[in-house]
Design a protein around this motif. Structure first.
Motif, PDB file in Angstrom:
ATOM      1  N   GLN A  60       0.828  -1.204   0.000  1.00  0.00           N
ATOM      2  CA  GLN A  60       0.000   0.000   0.000  1.00  0.00           C
ATOM      3  C   GLN A  60       0.864   1.255   0.000  1.00  0.00           C
ATOM      4  O   GLN A  60       0.534   2.258  -0.646  1.00  0.00           O
ATOM      5  N   GLY A  61       2.002   1.199   0.696  1.00  0.00           N
ATOM      6  CA  GLY A  61       2.921   2.331   0.700  1.00  0.00           C
ATOM      7  C   GLY A  61       3.513   2.581  -0.677  1.00  0.00           C
ATOM      8  O   GLY A  61       3.690   3.741  -1.090  1.00  0.00           O
ATOM      9  N   VAL A  62       3.828   1.503  -1.412  1.00  0.00           N
ATOM     10  CA  VAL A  62       4.336   1.660  -2.781  1.00  0.00           C
ATOM     11  C   VAL A  62       3.293   2.354  -3.645  1.00  0.00           C
ATOM     12  O   VAL A  62       3.599   3.276  -4.419  1.00  0.00           O
ATOM     13  N   CYS A  63       2.043   1.928  -3.522  1.00  0.00           N
ATOM     14  CA  CYS A  63       0.968   2.554  -4.305  1.00  0.00           C
ATOM     15  C   CYS A  63       0.752   4.004  -3.875  1.00  0.00           C
ATOM     16  O   CYS A  63       0.494   4.879  -4.714  1.00  0.00           O
ATOM     17  N   GLY A  64       0.869   4.273  -2.576  1.00  0.00           N
ATOM     18  CA  GLY A  64       0.756   5.647  -2.096  1.00  0.00           C
ATOM     19  C   GLY A  64       1.845   6.532  -2.667  1.00  0.00           C
ATOM     20  O   GLY A  64       1.614   7.712  -2.950  1.00  0.00           O
ATOM     21  N   ALA A  65       3.049   5.965  -2.859  1.00  0.00           N
ATOM     22  CA  ALA A  65       4.152   6.736  -3.434  1.00  0.00           C
ATOM     23  C   ALA A  65       3.904   7.062  -4.896  1.00  0.00           C
ATOM     24  O   ALA A  65       4.474   8.017  -5.426  1.00  0.00           O
ATOM     25  N   LEU A  66       3.078   6.279  -5.578  1.00  0.00           N
ATOM     26  CA  LEU A  66       2.723   6.587  -6.967  1.00  0.00           C
ATOM     27  C   LEU A  66       1.657   7.669  -7.045  1.00  0.00           C
ATOM     28  O   LEU A  66       1.738   8.582  -7.873  1.00  0.00           O
ATOM     29  N   LEU A  67       0.660   7.585  -6.181  1.00  0.00           N
ATOM     30  CA  LEU A  67      -0.485   8.492  -6.334  1.00  0.00           C
ATOM     31  C   LEU A  67      -0.286   9.847  -5.658  1.00  0.00           C
ATOM     32  O   LEU A  67      -0.815  10.866  -6.124  1.00  0.00           O
ATOM     33  N   GLN A  68       0.464   9.912  -4.549  1.00  0.00           N
ATOM     34  CA  GLN A  68       0.558  11.181  -3.824  1.00  0.00           C
ATOM     35  C   GLN A  68       1.249  12.289  -4.615  1.00  0.00           C
ATOM     36  O   GLN A  68       0.722  13.411  -4.684  1.00  0.00           O
ATOM     37  N   PRO A  69       2.417  12.051  -5.217  1.00  0.00           N
ATOM     38  CA  PRO A  69       2.994  13.143  -6.034  1.00  0.00           C
ATOM     39  C   PRO A  69       2.100  13.517  -7.202  1.00  0.00           C
ATOM     40  O   PRO A  69       2.057  14.682  -7.611  1.00  0.00           O
ATOM     41  N   ALA A  70       1.369  12.534  -7.744  1.00  0.00           N
ATOM     42  CA  ALA A  70       0.498  12.815  -8.885  1.00  0.00           C
ATOM     43  C   ALA A  70      -0.640  13.749  -8.515  1.00  0.00           C
ATOM     44  O   ALA A  70      -1.113  14.516  -9.360  1.00  0.00           O
ATOM     45  N   THR A  71      -1.096  13.723  -7.250  1.00  0.00           N
ATOM     46  CA  THR A  71      -2.180  14.628  -6.864  1.00  0.00           C
ATOM     47  C   THR A  71      -1.751  16.084  -6.990  1.00  0.00           C
ATOM     48  O   THR A  71      -2.579  16.955  -7.298  1.00  0.00           O
TER      49      THR A  71
END
Length: 463
Positions: A103-114
């Motif tokens: 979940q942390g890996v996925c969070g690292a993908l989506l957070q900068p994109a926001t």
């Protein structure tokens, strides 16, 4: 309309991540009992996520700059939702920890994109209001998280808090991916990935977070100190590599921008001061002054209310006063409010302290973030977003580690003056932020320079 949809997606992603962290805090004791886990294992459900997300945020932003922020946002949201559903079905604590890392890996993908999506969807001089909306939504999520988590855990058990993320993650993830096919890249060469730099930075930041989390319990001579030593060595290697790399992970336009560096420092100082103070205050209110969790939550409500109100007011203040004055004043309010949190015997003084802390932090979040996002070149918007999110992940871990270590050395009242001093240092760093800009002017430089404009429309980057 497309810009509004981008804002809605950005807010949804930020809120889902914020809710996930707050509701897990409430659910952890029940999760530990139900799965027969030890305290250290339960703690790793948080630590594993933090290590993964902190280590990969900047690289996730770089992937967004190369392949499109919408694509990375969609993949990150779908992965985050899938991991949440899997955690809700996990048979044991080992599965929960492993899935939290995923979940942390996925969070690292989506957070900068926001943030990258907002940078490419709005002109630089119109970023204040979208960032204020995003910050206010995060404040509401942080305030509602403990209440919502408590209700879910009490009624349906700890697994229900993870199912909470699934539907919105799938909805916004699919929505983002449906528009990827028609997106166009920016009219400039795609940035390289710099895998060696990404690996060194991931080791440095992951080890830093791991070391700071473990430092209060293990001390300098055990796991905490060893992890911090690895972080220093990897960090030095990363700096050396970036100086020699032809296409570095963190572009020179970001490294050489004093205002961006100052804004990141302010975010670290503000988030460290806030979270360290809250960590200390919880123990003061409940252990020293005998308040129950509900009474403590009621007294802390001014923090959430003022954080949301300050975020809403900040765009107007930025237009009239500029980032420098607004941020210095906000850090001053944060520094002034923290010492008042020790006065739990006086409800008025305590609520005043929470109000000052909330108003200061809400303002800093909008003001410093808009400097980072607005001043970054559009081609590096993802990396800039990753750096901003990294600051907001490292700061709280640093603040809580400092508070826990100082509490062990001198009692619960020692950390608050030190944390107030950290906020004051953040106010000094804020003096390097840009002042008020003249009407009709926006920071435009040549390609790759600080504050370079997006040269195309929102369609250019699919956001």
């Amino acid at each position: 309309m497309r810009a509004r949809l981008t804002l809605a997606s950005s807010v949804a992603g930020a809120v889902i991540v914020a809710l996930d962290g707050t509701v897990l805090t409430v659910a952890q004791p029940t999760l530990q009992r139900d799965l027969g886990a030890g305290f250290a294992q339960a703690q790793w459900t948080s630590t594993g996520y933090l290590v993964a997300v902190a280590g990969l945020l900047v690289f996730g932003g770089r992937l967004g700059d190369r392949y499109g922020h919408r694509l990375l946002f969609g993949l990150g949201m779908l992965g985050f939702g899938a991991a949440s559903a899997a955690i809700g079905l996990a048979p044991g604590i080992g599965w929960v920890i492993a899935l939290r890392v995923a979940q942390g890996v996925c969070g690292a993908l989506l957070q900068p994109a926001t943030l990258g999506m907002l940078r490419t969807a709005y002109p630089p001089d119109r970023l204040r209001t979208p960032l204020a909306v995003r910050t206010a939504a995060i404040g509401l999520a942080a305030a509602a998280g403990p209440l919502l988590g408590g209700a879910l855990v009490t009624g349906w058990g700890w697994r229900s808090v993870f199912f909470l993320n699934v539907a919105p993650s799938v909805f916004f993830g699919v929505l983002a991916l449906t528009g990827v096919r028609g997106e166009k890249s920016l009219p400039r060469p795609a940035p390289g990935l710099d895998l060696p730099g990404a690996l060194l930075l991931a080791v440095a930041l992951g080890s830093l977070v791991h070391g700071l989390v473990g430092l209060p319990g293990s001390g300098w001579t055990a796991g905490g100190g060893a992890a911090l030593a690895v972080a220093v060595a990897a960090g030095a290697g990363f700096v050396r590599h970036e100086r020699r790399a032809g296409d570095p992970l963190v572009p020179a336009a970001l490294v050489g921008a004093p205002s961006i560096g100052a804004a990141l420092g302010v975010l670290v100082a503000a988030s460290a001061a806030l979270h360290g103070a809250l960590f200390t205050c919880i123990y003061l209110l409940q252990d020293t002054f005998g308040l129950d969790p509900f009474e403590s939550a009621v007294r802390s409500l001014p923090l959430a209310v003022l954080m949301v109100a300050a975020a809403a007011l900040c765009p107007l203040l930025l237009r009239r006063q500029g980032a420098r004055r607004v941020t210095v004043g906000a850090m001053g309010a944060l520094a002034a409010g923290i010492p008042l949190l020790a006065a739990a015997g006086s409800t008025l003084v305590l609520c005043t302290g929470f109000a000052l802390v909330g108003a200061g932090f809400g303002t800093v979040m909008v003001a410093a973030t808009q400097v980072v996002v607005r001043r970054a070149p559009a081609a590096s918007a993802g990396v800039a977003g990753g750096l901003q999110q990294t600051a907001l992940n490292v700061g709280p871990v640093l603040g809580v580690a400092a508070a826990a270590t100082l509490t062990g050395a001198g009692g619960l009242r020692l950390p608050l003056p030190v944390l107030a001093g950290a906020a004051a240092l953040g106010a000094v760093a804020a003096l390097l932020l840009p002042g008020r800009e003249r009407a009709g002017r926006t920071p435009v430089t040549h390609r790759g320079g600080e504050g370079a404009h997006l040269t195309g429309s929102v369609r250019d980057h699919g956001c």
